[in-house]
Enzyme design. Structure first.
Site, PDB file in Angstrom:
ATOM      1  N   CYS A  26      -0.709   3.657  -6.189  1.00 33.14           N
ATOM      2  CA  CYS A  26      -1.679   3.223  -5.566  1.00 33.14           C
ATOM      3  C   CYS A  26      -2.105   2.208  -6.263  1.00 33.14           C
ATOM      4  O   CYS A  26      -2.800   1.476  -7.311  1.00 33.14           O
ATOM      5  CB  CYS A  26      -2.448   3.902  -5.329  1.00 33.14           C
TER       6      CYS A  26
ATOM      7  N   CYS B 273       0.882  -1.064   0.112  1.00 34.52           N
ATOM      8  CA  CYS B 273      -0.006   0.145  -0.008  1.00 34.52           C
ATOM      9  C   CYS B 273       1.252   1.452  -0.132  1.00 34.52           C
ATOM     10  O   CYS B 273       1.951   1.025   0.661  1.00 34.52           O
ATOM     11  CB  CYS B 273      -0.694  -0.346   1.135  1.00 34.52           C
TER      12      CYS B 273
HETATM   13  N1  DGL Z   1      -4.129   0.993  -1.397  1.00 37.91           N
HETATM   14  C1  DGL Z   1      -3.352   1.574  -1.007  1.00 37.91           C
HETATM   15  C2  DGL Z   1      -2.637   2.350  -1.819  1.00 37.91           C
HETATM   16  O1  DGL Z   1      -1.530   2.197  -2.202  1.00 37.91           O
HETATM   17  C3  DGL Z   1      -4.300   2.404   0.037  1.00 37.91           C
HETATM   18  C4  DGL Z   1      -5.508   2.919  -1.106  1.00 37.91           C
HETATM   19  C5  DGL Z   1      -6.536   3.825  -0.095  1.00 37.91           C
HETATM   20  O2  DGL Z   1      -7.111   3.311   0.776  1.00 37.91           O
HETATM   21  O3  DGL Z   1      -6.721   4.964  -0.720  1.00 37.91           O
HETATM   22  O4  DGL Z   1      -2.026   3.600  -1.841  1.00 37.91           O
END
Ligand code: DGL
Length: 302
Positions: A201, A71
């Site tokens: 993301c 993440c």
């Molecule tokens: N998948 C996440 C990232 O890479 C989180 C996105 C989120 O929860 O806003 O930032």
């Protein structure tokens, strides 16, 4: 056999799991999807650090030997804190880690997401790179430092992928609604002349078909997940976690309809996926619908 712990705010980290699993099909995996708190994008740094600690403890208690923060937002907010708190110091192993792992480990390595500005800057021909990410990632020191170090003469334009995480969590990854939502955040980058788009993301790779179609063939899309998977291997090798030769393992996936087992623990629901040659545990702190829906799709794309 090592156990690789992976976490994200939701199902997006499965885009990172996919790249890791391609390279390391013989390991054990525990994936934690923090659906009770998804999305992380607009949440405070302190809140995300708190979740990252709780989830790390959970993954270690489940047997994780190394943790991938799949993440970008959590990496930006928490990876420095995690590395400081769960690493061994000059005076010996981290007591907290020893306690949680029952003496199995004295420290933990964390692999985070890297904003891929460097390869994007090397690839652009227009001299403009677009970065799509959450507010937390774009405002984080890690991203800003990386951008400032590697952009050079390249102009970097940024945009929050507004609504992208929700699309993926709701299983809406194609069709008119997905196109409308994606276009609203992507078009400003294309209008600025970007010919390389960085997916900052881990949810966004699940929208890459829509992104590519809108951007057109002259625009390259960079997903940092394969590079993260390669880096994980290097760290596991140096930590002695890849000593077992697993090259002859050829797992086959049983579809989601035949998931044999499920565990209920407080408000977290853990779906237990058994496979012939291994054990993959998918856990969610909230509704597990998104990971249950995306996991078979991910396995079929490997
Ligand atoms: N998948 C996440 C990232 O890479 C989180 C996105 C989120 O929860 O806003 O930032």
């Amino acid at each position: 056999m090592a156990t690789i712990g992976i976490f994200d705010s939701g199902a997006g980290g499965l885009s990172v799991f996919r790249e890791i699993y391609r390279l390391l099909p013989g390991q054990d995996y525990v994936y934690f999807s923090d659906n009770a708190c998804c999305p992380y994008g607009e949440k405070s740094r302190d809140f995300i650090v708190g979740r990252a600690r709780t989830i790390t403890d959970f993954l270690l208690a489940q047997g994780a030997d190394i943790i991938v923060v799949a993440c970008n937002t959590a990496t930006a907010a928490a990876i420095n804190v995690l590395r400081a708190e769960y690493s061994a110091s000059d005076s010996g192993p981290a007591g907290h880690v020893m306690e949680i792992t029952g003496g199995r480990r004295g420290h933990v390595n964390f692999i985070g997401m890297e904003p891929a500005v460097k390869p994007a800057a090397a690839l652009t021909r227009t001299g403009v790179v677009g970065v799509l990410a959450t507010a937390g990632t774009l405002g984080g020191q890690k991203y800003i430092r990386t951008r400032d170090a590697y952009a050079g003469s390249v102009r970097v334009v940024e945009h929050i992928g507004e609504g992208f995480v929700e699309l993926v969590e709701n299983g809406c990854m194609s069709g008119p609604e997905a196109e409308r939502v994606v276009r609203a955040s992507l078009q400003p980058l294309l209008d600025a002349g970007a010919d390389v788009i960085v997916l900052g993301c881990t949810h966004y790779p699940f929208l890459s078909d829509v992104i590519s179609r809108i951007a057109g063939p002259s625009v390259s899309i960079i997903n940092p997940a394969p590079a993260v998977a390669h880096h994980l291997i290097e760290v596991m090798e140096s930590d002695g976690l890849l000593s077992t030769d697993t090259s002859d393992v050829h797992p086959s996936w049983q579809d989601a309809g035949s998931m044999p087992d499920s565990l209920h623990d407080g408000n977290s629901v853990a779906l237990h996926f058994l496979m012939p040659h291994r054990n993959i545990l998918l856990c969610s702190s909230g509704a597990p619908d998104a990971i249950a829906r995306l996991f078979p799709v991910v396995m079929q794309s490997i």
